[in-house]
Design a protein around this motif. Sequence first.
Motif, PDB file in Angstrom:
ATOM      1  N   SER A 692      -9.771   6.417  16.411  1.00 38.11           N
ATOM      2  CA  SER A 692     -10.246   5.681  15.240  1.00 38.11           C
ATOM      3  C   SER A 692     -10.201   6.519  13.968  1.00 38.11           C
ATOM      4  O   SER A 692     -10.662   6.071  12.914  1.00 38.11           O
ATOM      5  CB  SER A 692     -11.683   5.201  15.475  1.00 38.11           C
ATOM      6  N   THR A 693      -9.651   7.713  14.054  1.00 37.03           N
ATOM      7  CA  THR A 693      -9.533   8.555  12.870  1.00 37.03           C
ATOM      8  C   THR A 693      -8.256   9.373  12.960  1.00 37.03           C
ATOM      9  O   THR A 693      -7.637   9.477  14.027  1.00 37.03           O
ATOM     10  CB  THR A 693     -10.747   9.490  12.724  1.00 37.03           C
ATOM     11  N   GLY A 694      -7.839   9.945  11.843  1.00 39.93           N
ATOM     12  CA  GLY A 694      -6.615  10.739  11.851  1.00 39.93           C
ATOM     13  C   GLY A 694      -6.204  11.161  10.460  1.00 39.93           C
ATOM     14  O   GLY A 694      -7.024  11.182   9.530  1.00 39.93           O
ATOM     15  N   LYS A 695      -4.925  11.486  10.311  1.00 34.10           N
ATOM     16  CA  LYS A 695      -4.393  11.992   9.052  1.00 34.10           C
ATOM     17  C   LYS A 695      -3.191  11.176   8.606  1.00 34.10           C
ATOM     18  O   LYS A 695      -2.548  10.504   9.406  1.00 34.10           O
ATOM     19  CB  LYS A 695      -3.991  13.460   9.201  1.00 34.10           C
ATOM     20  N   VAL A 696      -2.918  11.260   7.303  1.00 36.54           N
ATOM     21  CA  VAL A 696      -1.688  10.679   6.777  1.00 36.54           C
ATOM     22  C   VAL A 696      -0.570  11.670   7.096  1.00 36.54           C
ATOM     23  O   VAL A 696      -0.512  12.763   6.531  1.00 36.54           O
ATOM     24  CB  VAL A 696      -1.776  10.427   5.267  1.00 36.54           C
ATOM     25  N   ALA A 697       0.291  11.282   8.045  1.00 35.29           N
ATOM     26  CA  ALA A 697       1.346  12.196   8.495  1.00 35.29           C
ATOM     27  C   ALA A 697       2.451  12.341   7.457  1.00 35.29           C
ATOM     28  O   ALA A 697       3.065  13.411   7.342  1.00 35.29           O
ATOM     29  CB  ALA A 697       1.931  11.706   9.818  1.00 35.29           C
ATOM     30  N   ALA A 698       2.704  11.262   6.695  1.00 39.84           N
ATOM     31  CA  ALA A 698       3.788  11.313   5.712  1.00 39.84           C
ATOM     32  C   ALA A 698       3.627  10.188   4.708  1.00 39.84           C
ATOM     33  O   ALA A 698       3.068   9.130   5.013  1.00 39.84           O
ATOM     34  CB  ALA A 698       5.148  11.198   6.410  1.00 39.84           C
ATOM     35  N   VAL A 699       4.119  10.436   3.502  1.00 37.06           N
ATOM     36  CA  VAL A 699       4.253   9.387   2.502  1.00 37.06           C
ATOM     37  C   VAL A 699       5.560   9.660   1.761  1.00 37.06           C
ATOM     38  O   VAL A 699       5.889  10.811   1.459  1.00 37.06           O
ATOM     39  CB  VAL A 699       3.058   9.356   1.522  1.00 37.06           C
ATOM     40  N   LYS A 700       6.318   8.616   1.528  1.00 35.37           N
ATOM     41  CA  LYS A 700       7.598   8.802   0.849  1.00 35.37           C
ATOM     42  C   LYS A 700       7.895   7.612  -0.041  1.00 35.37           C
ATOM     43  O   LYS A 700       7.345   6.515   0.128  1.00 35.37           O
ATOM     44  CB  LYS A 700       8.720   8.980   1.870  1.00 35.37           C
ATOM     45  N   VAL A 701       8.763   7.856  -1.007  1.00 36.58           N
ATOM     46  CA  VAL A 701       9.220   6.791  -1.898  1.00 36.58           C
ATOM     47  C   VAL A 701      10.215   5.925  -1.145  1.00 36.58           C
ATOM     48  O   VAL A 701      11.097   6.431  -0.435  1.00 36.58           O
ATOM     49  CB  VAL A 701       9.857   7.395  -3.165  1.00 36.58           C
ATOM     50  N   GLN A 702      10.072   4.615  -1.284  1.00 33.05           N
ATOM     51  CA  GLN A 702      10.994   3.696  -0.618  1.00 33.05           C
ATOM     52  C   GLN A 702      12.411   3.874  -1.169  1.00 33.05           C
ATOM     53  O   GLN A 702      12.603   4.134  -2.366  1.00 33.05           O
ATOM     54  CB  GLN A 702      10.545   2.248  -0.838  1.00 33.05           C
ATOM     55  N   SER A 703      13.387   3.722  -0.311  1.00 38.16           N
ATOM     56  CA  SER A 703      14.786   3.883  -0.729  1.00 38.16           C
ATOM     57  C   SER A 703      15.219   2.815  -1.731  1.00 38.16           C
ATOM     58  O   SER A 703      16.190   3.002  -2.462  1.00 38.16           O
ATOM     59  CB  SER A 703      15.709   3.840   0.500  1.00 38.16           C
ATOM     60  N   CYS A 704      14.484   1.693  -1.784  1.00 43.40           N
ATOM     61  CA  CYS A 704      14.828   0.619  -2.719  1.00 43.40           C
ATOM     62  C   CYS A 704      14.219   0.825  -4.108  1.00 43.40           C
ATOM     63  O   CYS A 704      14.434   0.005  -5.016  1.00 43.40           O
ATOM     64  CB  CYS A 704      14.361  -0.728  -2.161  1.00 43.40           C
ATOM     65  N   TYR A 705      13.480   1.913  -4.294  1.00 43.99           N
ATOM     66  CA  TYR A 705      12.780   2.161  -5.566  1.00 43.99           C
ATOM     67  C   TYR A 705      13.756   2.744  -6.583  1.00 43.99           C
ATOM     68  O   TYR A 705      14.148   3.909  -6.508  1.00 43.99           O
ATOM     69  CB  TYR A 705      11.615   3.118  -5.315  1.00 43.99           C
ATOM     70  N   HIS A 706      14.163   1.901  -7.534  1.00 42.93           N
ATOM     71  CA  HIS A 706      15.081   2.331  -8.590  1.00 42.93           C
ATOM     72  C   HIS A 706      14.653   1.686  -9.909  1.00 42.93           C
ATOM     73  O   HIS A 706      15.292   0.737 -10.389  1.00 42.93           O
ATOM     74  CB  HIS A 706      16.532   1.945  -8.268  1.00 42.93           C
ATOM     75  N   PRO A 707      13.581   2.159 -10.527  1.00 47.62           N
ATOM     76  CA  PRO A 707      13.116   1.529 -11.772  1.00 47.62           C
ATOM     77  C   PRO A 707      14.156   1.650 -12.883  1.00 47.62           C
ATOM     78  O   PRO A 707      14.771   2.705 -13.071  1.00 47.62           O
ATOM     79  CB  PRO A 707      11.845   2.308 -12.113  1.00 47.62           C
ATOM     80  N   ALA A 708      14.347   0.557 -13.585  1.00 45.50           N
ATOM     81  CA  ALA A 708      15.331   0.527 -14.669  1.00 45.50           C
ATOM     82  C   ALA A 708      14.726   1.080 -15.951  1.00 45.50           C
ATOM     83  O   ALA A 708      13.522   0.980 -16.187  1.00 45.50           O
ATOM     84  CB  ALA A 708      15.809  -0.907 -14.892  1.00 45.50           C
ATOM     85  N   ALA A 709      15.563   1.668 -16.786  1.00 50.40           N
ATOM     86  CA  ALA A 709      15.109   2.211 -18.064  1.00 50.40           C
ATOM     87  C   ALA A 709      14.710   1.080 -19.002  1.00 50.40           C
ATOM     88  O   ALA A 709      15.297  -0.013 -18.987  1.00 50.40           O
ATOM     89  CB  ALA A 709      16.198   3.061 -18.695  1.00 50.40           C
ATOM     90  N   ILE A 710      13.696   1.340 -19.832  1.00 47.58           N
ATOM     91  CA  ILE A 710      13.242   0.366 -20.817  1.00 47.58           C
ATOM     92  C   ILE A 710      14.131   0.492 -22.047  1.00 47.58           C
ATOM     93  O   ILE A 710      14.327   1.603 -22.570  1.00 47.58           O
ATOM     94  CB  ILE A 710      11.774   0.617 -21.197  1.00 47.58           C
ATOM     95  N   PRO A 711      14.687  -0.613 -22.531  1.00 47.17           N
ATOM     96  CA  PRO A 711      15.581  -0.527 -23.698  1.00 47.17           C
ATOM     97  C   PRO A 711      14.866   0.041 -24.921  1.00 47.17           C
ATOM     98  O   PRO A 711      13.693  -0.172 -25.107  1.00 47.17           O
ATOM     99  CB  PRO A 711      15.983  -2.000 -23.929  1.00 47.17           C
TER     100      PRO A 711
END
Length: 711
Positions: A692-711
């Motif tokens: 019932s307890t533990g650690k966050v083993a990993a966190v990563k950015v999703q491969s689909c994350y590609h925010p576009a530049a604001i004009p």
Amino acid sequence: MLHSPLAKLGISITLSLILIGCGGGGGSSPSPVNTAPVAKITLSTPAEIDPTNDIPETNVGQTLMLNGSTSSDAENDPMAFEWRLVSSPGSSAIQHEDEPLATFTPNAPGTYIIELNVFDPKGLTSSKQFTFNAFSDSCSGSCLRGQFINEPVEGLRYQCEFVKARTDNNGFFKCPRNSEVIFFLQADKGIRRITLGRTPFNSQWVSNSTGIFQVSPLDLVPGGSALPDLNGADETTTRIINIRRLLQSMAVPEPQLPSPLMRLKLDPAAESAINRLSRNLDPIDLGSGFSTLFKPVADSLAATGRLMPSASEVRARLEAGRGYNTQGVYEASPMAITSVITPDATNGMVATNGSLSLVEGAIILTDRENKSIGLGLEWKAAIDPMGITSPIRSFSQVMTETSPVNDLLLSNEQALYLPNGNVKSGPLFQAYTAGSNYGIPSGSVEFTQGRLYQHFLLGHQMFYRNLFGLSESDPIPDFVPARWIRRDEASLATFTGHASIIPVKTIAPYFDPNLWKTAASISSTDSERRPVFPLHLEMTLNNADINSCPGSGCEIGRFGLSILPNGNIITDLNNDCGSVSTALKDNGGVQEYRLGAVSSAFRQNDAIMIAPLILMSRIPGLEQFQGVTLGFSTSAGGGAAKVDITHALSGNVAITDNSALDSTGSATWINYPGFFKAVSMSAGRDSAMKKSTGKVAAVKVQSCYHPAAIP
């Protein structure tokens, strides 16, 4: 012995008396009557001193020029001067104390009394006292931290005891415990002042790092915080509206950003117009006659292009900000205790019916849209705490010696409170028979009375007095105690009791736009024109079962999440970085679910950090995570967490523990109901607790994350 001021005149009192007594005899005319000199103090007033108050005010460290040269003597005799401190909270001394012109620099906050004694050559004297207050721009000693909100206000003047300063860029202020804080507007070189209002400032809770005493315009007007809405035309509502109109009119003109980027920054240049008032304005002046009194200032502001906002505009922004007081994580701990002296004062949600005791253990997370996630457990057993003879009676026997009879699930992500903090009527939690996977309904839990105040829902007057430092004679609001009721499936009341729900973690109402990069906050000077948020991540959780999985424990699963521009956190079930509607449906029609919110964004050394709060409720497809909490501690355990987003745009993030400033250990999670179910087990407890307890083993950015530049 000669008195030093007279000694400076070169005259002895004794000699003067002898000469007067011996006279010279005969028919000489009588000597003219000698009168005492008249002492007078004037100030070469520095800009920092405020002579408009009943007691003049200055700042610690500001040198005062004391002028006694306007003192007079009817016979035009030479005068001697003596300046002395009658009362002083500090250790500084008067300079040039035997001269007509002296100086004094207060080195501690408090009230000072300076006296000028003036002597003539014949020994007659008179004195004059000057009293003033010296203020510090910081609080030392036993101080409490507060925040002026609705939207945080930067640069608002406040005064509490001998502290006088401005709120910082997050609206924070700091005052002595048990003081009263006064908020006001005044120019830097002001002769006029507008007092917005005052409020008591005391709470045991905000003395530690978990809480902040929050004050809004509604708290500055008696009865304001209890108003159900701000649509009335009464004096209370009018004063609240006008306080907000004043603040907006004095703010730096800048684009209005969405939450959590909303704040007001007061402009000293605009405050200078306050000097056009014919007199100081008190809180009572902010009612229906305010427009007439304020007209000289409004006209001056209008000449520079600043117009007073309308009441309707202000009302909308005030209403939008009332929810800040309810946002955060709250717990009704099942580890409830009561005392022999006050048996109905219980620090949780407990009810008794004859020999039966009912104990609730629940956790609730209210996000930035005032939507809530919540779950918990319920225990019922024939244990009468009134039969326990120890000074503290614990209901934890019910939890530790019996298994939960019901699971609790918050009803429909509803807001728990009305805008004024009053509890909502109707079911709060739905109860389900334990082990039925929320399949067999077993009634409901609801509140019948109470109001959230400073993030607390309190079940007894004693708690309220202790929390806010009140005496037995001080009045207690009628919303204390909070009450709850347990209904069965037929809606019949089976148990009633008092409820105390405490804040576990609050949510900051404002994020610095330099840290919280969204499409709305990116400026033309930003070198990186891409917004960080929405940020799409994948998180992996491992439990603490190192017996089954030596080393790092067993992986319980991975899930996608999205951190939205408004600071809320939701699921990303398809891991596709899709945008969502207000109903949380993504582009493909997939229903997403609330997970929590970011409580703060801050800079640590050169890194940009955010602090997530996550509570995973009943989510289809993520059943293995049901009950998981992350980013805060409860009576079940857990811990704070922080995510380093400095290089998120490059695809790199990291999550660590946030229990201390420089913590670098792994972030931990705990399953709230899972932990207490394990505690209640008579066999297999250790194994269940490790799962019932533990650690966050990993966190990563999703491969689909590609925010576009604001004009």
